[in-house]
Motif scaffolding. Structure first.
Motif, PDB file in Angstrom:
ATOM      1  N   THR A  90      60.952  13.821  36.845  1.00 34.26           N
ATOM      2  CA  THR A  90      62.347  13.894  36.398  1.00 34.26           C
ATOM      3  C   THR A  90      62.826  12.576  35.791  1.00 34.26           C
ATOM      4  N   MET A  91      61.894  11.687  35.495  1.00 34.82           N
ATOM      5  CA  MET A  91      62.250  10.367  34.983  1.00 34.82           C
ATOM      6  C   MET A  91      62.886  10.468  33.598  1.00 34.82           C
ATOM      7  N   PRO A  92      64.073   9.871  33.388  1.00 32.76           N
ATOM      8  CA  PRO A  92      64.695   9.879  32.056  1.00 32.76           C
ATOM      9  C   PRO A  92      64.230   8.685  31.218  1.00 32.76           C
ATOM     10  N   LEU A  93      64.698   8.646  29.986  1.00 35.85           N
ATOM     11  CA  LEU A  93      64.218   7.650  29.028  1.00 35.85           C
ATOM     12  C   LEU A  93      64.489   6.195  29.410  1.00 35.85           C
ATOM     13  N   PRO A  94      65.687   5.825  29.879  1.00 40.92           N
ATOM     14  CA  PRO A  94      65.917   4.409  30.171  1.00 40.92           C
ATOM     15  C   PRO A  94      64.922   3.805  31.151  1.00 40.92           C
ATOM     16  N   VAL A  95      64.462   4.581  32.128  1.00 37.04           N
ATOM     17  CA  VAL A  95      63.492   4.068  33.097  1.00 37.04           C
ATOM     18  C   VAL A  95      62.122   3.923  32.440  1.00 37.04           C
ATOM     19  N   ILE A  96      61.784   4.837  31.544  1.00 38.29           N
ATOM     20  CA  ILE A  96      60.509   4.737  30.831  1.00 38.29           C
ATOM     21  C   ILE A  96      60.475   3.475  29.981  1.00 38.29           C
ATOM     22  N   ALA A  97      61.586   3.170  29.322  1.00 36.96           N
ATOM     23  CA  ALA A  97      61.643   1.958  28.511  1.00 36.96           C
ATOM     24  C   ALA A  97      61.434   0.712  29.366  1.00 36.96           C
ATOM     25  N   PHE A  98      61.854   0.758  30.614  1.00 38.93           N
ATOM     26  CA  PHE A  98      61.707  -0.382  31.517  1.00 38.93           C
ATOM     27  C   PHE A  98      60.240  -0.709  31.774  1.00 38.93           C
ATOM     28  N   ASN A  99      59.350   0.281  31.601  1.00 39.88           N
ATOM     29  CA  ASN A  99      57.929   0.059  31.855  1.00 39.88           C
ATOM     30  C   ASN A  99      57.287  -0.891  30.857  1.00 39.88           C
ATOM     31  N   PHE A 100      57.950  -1.172  29.753  1.00 35.61           N
ATOM     32  CA  PHE A 100      57.391  -2.092  28.769  1.00 35.61           C
ATOM     33  C   PHE A 100      57.601  -3.552  29.161  1.00 35.61           C
ATOM     34  N   ILE A 101      58.369  -3.799  30.214  1.00 39.75           N
ATOM     35  CA  ILE A 101      58.611  -5.150  30.686  1.00 39.75           C
ATOM     36  C   ILE A 101      57.776  -5.373  31.935  1.00 39.75           C
ATOM     37  N   GLY A 102      56.806  -6.280  31.847  1.00 36.86           N
ATOM     38  CA  GLY A 102      55.927  -6.568  32.969  1.00 36.86           C
ATOM     39  C   GLY A 102      56.162  -7.958  33.524  1.00 36.86           C
ATOM     40  N   GLN A 103      55.533  -8.242  34.672  1.00 38.95           N
ATOM     41  CA  GLN A 103      55.710  -9.553  35.294  1.00 38.95           C
ATOM     42  C   GLN A 103      54.952 -10.628  34.530  1.00 38.95           C
ATOM     43  N   GLY A 104      53.738 -10.284  34.063  1.00 32.42           N
ATOM     44  CA  GLY A 104      52.943 -11.265  33.352  1.00 32.42           C
ATOM     45  C   GLY A 104      53.176 -11.270  31.859  1.00 32.42           C
ATOM     46  N   SER A 105      53.375 -10.097  31.278  1.00 30.13           N
ATOM     47  CA  SER A 105      53.588  -9.987  29.829  1.00 30.13           C
ATOM     48  C   SER A 105      54.489  -8.794  29.552  1.00 30.13           C
ATOM     49  N   SER A 106      55.100  -8.815  28.378  1.00 30.61           N
ATOM     50  CA  SER A 106      56.020  -7.740  27.993  1.00 30.61           C
ATOM     51  C   SER A 106      55.694  -7.273  26.585  1.00 30.61           C
ATOM     52  N   ASP A 107      55.756  -5.970  26.402  1.00 32.88           N
ATOM     53  CA  ASP A 107      55.536  -5.388  25.078  1.00 32.88           C
ATOM     54  C   ASP A 107      56.900  -5.208  24.415  1.00 32.88           C
ATOM     55  N   TYR A 108      57.364  -6.242  23.718  1.00 36.92           N
ATOM     56  CA  TYR A 108      58.694  -6.199  23.133  1.00 36.92           C
ATOM     57  C   TYR A 108      58.763  -5.209  21.977  1.00 36.92           C
ATOM     58  N   GLY A 109      57.671  -5.058  21.244  1.00 37.45           N
ATOM     59  CA  GLY A 109      57.656  -4.079  20.162  1.00 37.45           C
ATOM     60  C   GLY A 109      57.819  -2.663  20.678  1.00 37.45           C
ATOM     61  N   GLY A 110      57.086  -2.340  21.751  1.00 42.12           N
ATOM     62  CA  GLY A 110      57.229  -1.021  22.360  1.00 42.12           C
ATOM     63  C   GLY A 110      58.600  -0.819  22.964  1.00 42.12           C
ATOM     64  N   LEU A 111      59.141  -1.880  23.569  1.00 43.45           N
ATOM     65  CA  LEU A 111      60.483  -1.795  24.150  1.00 43.45           C
ATOM     66  C   LEU A 111      61.528  -1.521  23.075  1.00 43.45           C
ATOM     67  N   MET A 112      61.413  -2.195  21.935  1.00 44.18           N
ATOM     68  CA  MET A 112      62.367  -1.988  20.845  1.00 44.18           C
ATOM     69  C   MET A 112      62.210  -0.602  20.234  1.00 44.18           C
ATOM     70  N   ALA A 113      60.971  -0.115  20.129  1.00 47.90           N
ATOM     71  CA  ALA A 113      60.748   1.238  19.608  1.00 47.90           C
ATOM     72  C   ALA A 113      61.340   2.279  20.554  1.00 47.90           C
ATOM     73  N   ALA A 114      61.133   2.087  21.864  1.00 50.69           N
ATOM     74  CA  ALA A 114      61.699   3.014  22.842  1.00 50.69           C
ATOM     75  C   ALA A 114      63.221   2.962  22.813  1.00 50.69           C
ATOM     76  N   SER A 115      63.787   1.755  22.706  1.00 53.28           N
ATOM     77  CA  SER A 115      65.251   1.608  22.662  1.00 53.28           C
ATOM     78  C   SER A 115      65.828   2.278  21.417  1.00 53.28           C
ATOM     79  N   THR A 116      65.111   2.192  20.314  1.00 47.66           N
ATOM     80  CA  THR A 116      65.568   2.842  19.080  1.00 47.66           C
ATOM     81  C   THR A 116      65.633   4.349  19.247  1.00 47.66           C
ATOM     82  N   LEU A 117      64.577   4.925  19.824  1.00 43.57           N
ATOM     83  CA  LEU A 117      64.563   6.380  20.015  1.00 43.57           C
ATOM     84  C   LEU A 117      65.602   6.815  21.044  1.00 43.57           C
ATOM     85  N   ILE A 118      65.811   5.989  22.069  1.00 42.81           N
ATOM     86  CA  ILE A 118      66.831   6.316  23.068  1.00 42.81           C
ATOM     87  C   ILE A 118      68.217   6.326  22.439  1.00 42.81           C
TER      88      ILE A 118
END
Length: 278
Positions: free
Chosen positions: A225-253
């Motif tokens: 039942t996970m909605p989109l905002p939580v999925i976008a949060f998965n692109f932010i990690g403790q060691g590294s972050s996928d900012y491109g994926g985060l921005m793409a997910a934020s755009t679609l959201i």
């Protein structure tokens, strides 16, 4: 040139300068998000303002390969749509009763729930989720998330509609009463059509607020039942972050909220201005 004309032009210049500053504050982050969605992660972190960096669709391809994004879009629509519909079902008559019975204290109590931090409600809802087994039942989990989002949408709906009901003169309802209308007929056939602009505002803002809300879904949603905002949060990690994926997910959201606002723009503007003028 007279002094009054000079002062007026200076006032206009300051006003338009304020508009430009406000537009920049609003649009620059949005444009940066759109631009970064089509850039490589190394270009985003390396040189933010390098306009010569190549554009790519790799972020969106990775997004749909890594997640079943359509599935999570459906989840967001179920939660945001369900909480918006229930907020209208309860909020439209509640705002009417608050105005006609002159009991603003009830409306203020609902507003207190909206003013309180969301984390205040997370623990009770989490305990309730464990008690009813919502974590392992998708239907119960969706119902719990929708009820939790009512804390956001219901007070918003009530307080947006109160000014519209206050503008409606009682003489209209009294005339309908003389014509033999029942209380339900007076509300449905006389009052409700007059607050349609306010309802359009309530639908739009309630849906957007619920669509973007993060906390309840993070704490209460299951993997199904996970909605989109939580999925976008998965692109932010403790060691590294996928900012491109985060921005793409934020755009679609952002797309459904933007489309809804554009479609309802005429009613939205009319409703926002109509409720403010008496």
């Amino acid at each position: 040139m007279s002094r009054s004309t000079t002062a007026r032009r200076r006032s206009y210049a300051l006003t338009y300068a304020g508009y430009v500053v406000a537009a920049l504050i609003f649009f620059v982050p949005v444009l940066f998000m759109l631009w970064s969605a089509f850039r490589n992660n190394i270009d985003i972190t390396g040189s933010i303002f390098n306009i010569t960096s190549p554009l790519t669709l790799e972020n969106f391809r990775t997004l749909f390969e890594r997640f079943d994004f359509i599935y999570y879009i459906r989840n967001s629509f179920i939660i945001a749509g369900g909480s918006t519909i229930l907020a209208l079902i309860f909020g439209v008559p509640a705002a009417y009763v608050i105005v006609r019975r002159r009991i603003p204290a009830i409306g203020f109590m609902t507003l207190l729930a909206r003013m309180a931090p969301g984390v205040l409600f997370v623990v009770p809802f989490f305990i309730l989720s464990m008690k009813i087994g919502a974590a392992s039942n998708d239907v119960l989990n969706f119902a719990l998330l929708i009820c939790a989002h009512l804390i956001i949408t219901l007070p918003l709906c009530i307080w947006l509609l109160v000014p519209f009901y206050e503008e409606i003169p009682r003489s209209l309802e009294e005339a309908a009463l003389i014509d033999g209308c029942t209380p339900r007929q007076r509300f449905m056939q006389v009052v409700l059509p007059l607050v349609t602009p306010g309802i359009s505002v309530a639908i739009t803002l309630s849906f957007i607020f619920s669509w973007n809300y993060f906390l309840f879904a993070l704490a209460l949603a299951s993997s199904n039942t996970m909605p989109l905002p939580v999925i976008a949060f998965n692109f932010i990690g403790q060691g590294s972050s996928d900012y491109g994926g985060l921005m793409a997910a934020s755009t679609l959201i952002s797309v459904p909220a933007i489309v809804l606002t554009i479609v309802a723009q005429r009613w939205l503007v009319r409703g926002l201005t109509g409720g403010a003028v008496k």
